[in-house]
Design a protein around this motif. Structure first.
Motif, PDB file in Angstrom:
ATOM      1  N   THR A 236       1.056  -0.937  -0.272  1.00  0.00           N
ATOM      2  CA  THR A 236       0.458   0.124   0.139  1.00  0.00           C
ATOM      3  C   THR A 236       0.968   1.276  -0.150  1.00  0.00           C
ATOM      4  N   GLY A 237       2.384   1.260   0.552  1.00  0.00           N
ATOM      5  CA  GLY A 237       2.922   2.350   0.522  1.00  0.00           C
ATOM      6  C   GLY A 237       3.596   2.713  -0.614  1.00  0.00           C
ATOM      7  N   PHE A 238       4.525   1.910  -1.235  1.00  0.00           N
ATOM      8  CA  PHE A 238       4.361   1.304  -2.840  1.00  0.00           C
ATOM      9  C   PHE A 238       3.362   2.426  -3.589  1.00  0.00           C
ATOM     10  N   HIS A 239       2.553   1.681  -3.367  1.00  0.00           N
ATOM     11  CA  HIS A 239       1.285   2.373  -4.795  1.00  0.00           C
ATOM     12  C   HIS A 239       1.009   4.207  -3.873  1.00  0.00           C
ATOM     13  N   GLY A 240       0.908   3.996  -2.896  1.00  0.00           N
ATOM     14  CA  GLY A 240       0.023   5.259  -3.059  1.00  0.00           C
ATOM     15  C   GLY A 240       1.686   6.082  -3.298  1.00  0.00           C
ATOM     16  N   PHE A 241       2.870   5.404  -2.939  1.00  0.00           N
ATOM     17  CA  PHE A 241       4.053   6.950  -3.775  1.00  0.00           C
ATOM     18  C   PHE A 241       3.728   7.194  -5.135  1.00  0.00           C
ATOM     19  N   HIS A 242       2.910   5.674  -5.789  1.00  0.00           N
ATOM     20  CA  HIS A 242       3.107   5.871  -7.347  1.00  0.00           C
ATOM     21  C   HIS A 242       1.877   6.774  -7.697  1.00  0.00           C
ATOM     22  N   VAL A 243       0.397   6.766  -6.553  1.00  0.00           N
ATOM     23  CA  VAL A 243      -0.212   7.961  -6.749  1.00  0.00           C
ATOM     24  C   VAL A 243      -0.077   9.449  -6.164  1.00  0.00           C
ATOM     25  N   PHE A 244       0.989   9.464  -5.620  1.00  0.00           N
ATOM     26  CA  PHE A 244       1.610  10.955  -5.570  1.00  0.00           C
ATOM     27  C   PHE A 244       2.542  11.493  -6.809  1.00  0.00           C
ATOM     28  N   LEU A 245       2.957   9.988  -7.115  1.00  0.00           N
ATOM     29  CA  LEU A 245       3.537  10.411  -8.325  1.00  0.00           C
ATOM     30  C   LEU A 245       2.681  11.161  -9.377  1.00  0.00           C
ATOM     31  N   GLY A 246       1.806  10.139 -10.119  1.00  0.00           N
ATOM     32  CA  GLY A 246       1.103  10.424 -10.994  1.00  0.00           C
ATOM     33  C   GLY A 246      -0.040  11.772 -10.723  1.00  0.00           C
ATOM     34  N   THR A 247      -0.148  11.866  -9.705  1.00  0.00           N
ATOM     35  CA  THR A 247      -0.608  12.836  -9.440  1.00  0.00           C
ATOM     36  C   THR A 247      -0.240  14.499  -9.590  1.00  0.00           C
ATOM     37  N   LEU A 248       1.164  14.173  -9.319  1.00  0.00           N
ATOM     38  CA  LEU A 248       1.922  15.523  -9.350  1.00  0.00           C
ATOM     39  C   LEU A 248       1.864  15.192 -11.334  1.00  0.00           C
ATOM     40  N   MET A 249       2.254  14.757 -11.906  1.00  0.00           N
ATOM     41  CA  MET A 249       2.190  14.331 -13.095  1.00  0.00           C
ATOM     42  C   MET A 249       0.982  14.996 -14.002  1.00  0.00           C
ATOM     43  N   LEU A 250      -0.376  14.926 -13.665  1.00  0.00           N
ATOM     44  CA  LEU A 250      -1.682  15.084 -13.931  1.00  0.00           C
ATOM     45  C   LEU A 250      -2.313  16.651 -13.599  1.00  0.00           C
ATOM     46  N   LEU A 251      -0.992  16.932 -11.993  1.00  0.00           N
ATOM     47  CA  LEU A 251      -1.300  18.452 -12.469  1.00  0.00           C
ATOM     48  C   LEU A 251      -0.001  19.326 -12.691  1.00  0.00           C
ATOM     49  N   ILE A 252       1.112  18.976 -13.454  1.00  0.00           N
ATOM     50  CA  ILE A 252       1.490  19.643 -13.953  1.00  0.00           C
ATOM     51  C   ILE A 252       0.705  19.791 -16.008  1.00  0.00           C
ATOM     52  N   VAL A 282      -5.260  -0.036 -11.836  1.00  0.00           N
ATOM     53  CA  VAL A 282      -5.475  -1.362 -11.918  1.00  0.00           C
ATOM     54  C   VAL A 282      -4.365  -2.244 -10.813  1.00  0.00           C
ATOM     55  N   VAL A 283      -3.520  -1.738 -10.571  1.00  0.00           N
ATOM     56  CA  VAL A 283      -2.690  -2.152  -9.876  1.00  0.00           C
ATOM     57  C   VAL A 283      -3.363  -2.459  -8.124  1.00  0.00           C
ATOM     58  N   TRP A 284      -4.148  -1.098  -8.650  1.00  0.00           N
ATOM     59  CA  TRP A 284      -4.775  -0.618  -6.606  1.00  0.00           C
ATOM     60  C   TRP A 284      -6.085  -1.975  -6.735  1.00  0.00           C
ATOM     61  N   LEU A 285      -6.655  -1.817  -8.040  1.00  0.00           N
ATOM     62  CA  LEU A 285      -7.103  -3.037  -8.226  1.00  0.00           C
ATOM     63  C   LEU A 285      -7.146  -4.107  -7.801  1.00  0.00           C
ATOM     64  N   GLY A 286      -6.168  -4.691  -8.098  1.00  0.00           N
ATOM     65  CA  GLY A 286      -5.154  -6.285  -7.372  1.00  0.00           C
ATOM     66  C   GLY A 286      -4.980  -6.373  -6.179  1.00  0.00           C
ATOM     67  N   LEU A 287      -4.689  -4.909  -5.345  1.00  0.00           N
ATOM     68  CA  LEU A 287      -4.216  -4.774  -4.417  1.00  0.00           C
ATOM     69  C   LEU A 287      -5.481  -5.042  -3.491  1.00  0.00           C
ATOM     70  N   TYR A 288      -6.543  -3.938  -3.367  1.00  0.00           N
ATOM     71  CA  TYR A 288      -7.903  -4.178  -3.092  1.00  0.00           C
ATOM     72  C   TYR A 288      -8.456  -5.510  -3.095  1.00  0.00           C
ATOM     73  N   VAL A 289      -7.968  -6.248  -3.743  1.00  0.00           N
ATOM     74  CA  VAL A 289      -8.415  -7.462  -3.586  1.00  0.00           C
ATOM     75  C   VAL A 289      -7.844  -8.334  -2.766  1.00  0.00           C
ATOM     76  N   LEU A 290      -6.171  -8.301  -3.538  1.00  0.00           N
ATOM     77  CA  LEU A 290      -5.659  -9.630  -2.864  1.00  0.00           C
ATOM     78  C   LEU A 290      -5.304  -9.430  -0.609  1.00  0.00           C
ATOM     79  N   VAL A 291      -5.151  -8.405  -0.554  1.00  0.00           N
ATOM     80  CA  VAL A 291      -4.266  -7.296   0.355  1.00  0.00           C
ATOM     81  C   VAL A 291      -5.816  -7.182   1.648  1.00  0.00           C
ATOM     82  N   TYR A 292      -7.046  -6.596   1.106  1.00  0.00           N
ATOM     83  CA  TYR A 292      -8.015  -6.464   1.965  1.00  0.00           C
ATOM     84  C   TYR A 292      -8.561  -7.319   1.963  1.00  0.00           C
ATOM     85  N   TRP A 293      -9.290  -8.139   0.834  1.00  0.00           N
ATOM     86  CA  TRP A 293     -10.636  -8.826   0.598  1.00  0.00           C
ATOM     87  C   TRP A 293      -9.782 -10.679   1.496  1.00  0.00           C
ATOM     88  N   LEU A 294      -8.676 -10.798   0.654  1.00  0.00           N
ATOM     89  CA  LEU A 294      -8.585 -12.780   0.245  1.00  0.00           C
ATOM     90  C   LEU A 294      -7.605 -12.716   2.297  1.00  0.00           C
TER      91      LEU A 294
END
Length: 294
Positions: A236-252, A282-294
């Motif tokens: 979740t931490g590395f994914h959050g870091f990627h979301v941060f980078l992606g949000t920064l890219m979107l802002l630019i 897509v990564v979050w969907l896999g993470l959501y199922v495998l980490v939180y639900w299973l």
């Protein structure tokens, strides 16, 4: 510099000699040096890390600014566009492999490591009353052989992770609408939906920060909480870091759109960020199922 030009657009582009690669390497040197010394309790390590980050961010700002200027002045032809597309494709592939390693670690721990520790051949090596179950939450049972890990509660998918899933899926829709609007030369609509995408990404980060506070303060779930805690926070931490980078890219990209950059025919900077954002979804969907639900 160009050669084999077709009209005003070069067949290929050779940039002028640049200091940026050397300066980026220098910044990374201080980052790695500082980080390695900081974790080993050297007080000056943090200052080396901050110096390296300052150098690296300055270089990236200047380097990307040069690339934007080159793109907007029309020196990039079709071959350059193709090279950018291949580069972004391979970068995203490397990110897929990065997350595959952590998903693989999670699967191996759950499907092999913990069950194997419960087999008769290994049982005598462990502490009494060991139970090979996942997640390892009970003190003295599966969480710790000597009660060195405090009991913790696993993170439920309801409701914060589910809300974050809705936010990311919604952002995938808004950026797709923005892309179609850009291809139709509707700049105002593009900018509106890009700002919506940026806002959704920022909301995701805020909620994940609240989730981490909830995990530490109320669930006692930490990075040190056994194999469950380490895999949970690494993924979740590395994914959050990627979301941060992606949000920064979107802002630019959004700010560039407001300055009049990109056209309906030439907008790979936009497309590259959209590819990256869909990958994050897509990564979050896999993470959501495998980490939180299973």
């Amino acid at each position: 510099m160009s050669a084999n030009s077709h009209g005003s657009v070069p067949h290929y582009f050779v940039p002028e000699p640049s200091r940026h690669p050397a300066m980026a390497a220098l910044g990374l040197f201080f980052v790695i040096l500082g980080a390695s010394q900081w974790v080993n309790d050297s007080s000056w390590g943090q200052y080396s890390l901050l110096l390296g980050m300052a150098i690296l961010l300055t270089v990236l700002y200047q380097w990307f600014g040069d690339a934007i200027h080159e793109s907007e002045t029309g020196v990039y032809g079709d071959n350059i566009d193709a090279s950018f597309r291949w580069s972004m494709s391979w970068f995203i592939f490397s990110e897929v492999m990065f997350f595959a390693a952590f998903f693989g670690a999670l699967w191996w721990a759950r499907a092999h490591s913990v069950p194997n520790l419960g087999e008769a051949d290994n049982f005598a090596l462990l502490w009494p009353d060991f139970k090979a179950i996942w997640p390892s939450v009970a003190e003295g049972v599966t969480a710790s052989p000597a009660q060195t890990i405090e009991p913790f509660v696993t993170m439920s998918p309801l409701w914060l992770p589910t809300i974050n899933t809705a936010l990311l899926l919604s952002s995938g829709v808004t950026i797709t609408i923005a892309h179609h609007a850009l291809r139709e030369s509707d700049r105002s609509k593009t900018i509106l939906f890009m700002w919506m995408t940026v806002l959704l990404g920022a909301c995701f980060l805020v909620l994940q920060g609240y989730e981490y506070h909830h995990a530490y303060a109320e669930l006692n779930l930490k990075l040190s909480s056994g194999i469950f805690g380490s895999t949970f926070f690494m993924l979740t931490g590395f994914h959050g870091f990627h979301v941060f980078l992606g949000t920064l890219m979107l802002l630019i990209i959004t700010l560039r759109l407001q300055k009049g950059h990109f056209t309906a025919e030439k907008h790979f900077g936009f497309e590259g960020v959209a590819w990256y954002w869909h990958f994050v979804d897509v990564v979050w969907l896999g993470l959501y199922v495998l980490v939180y639900w299973l």
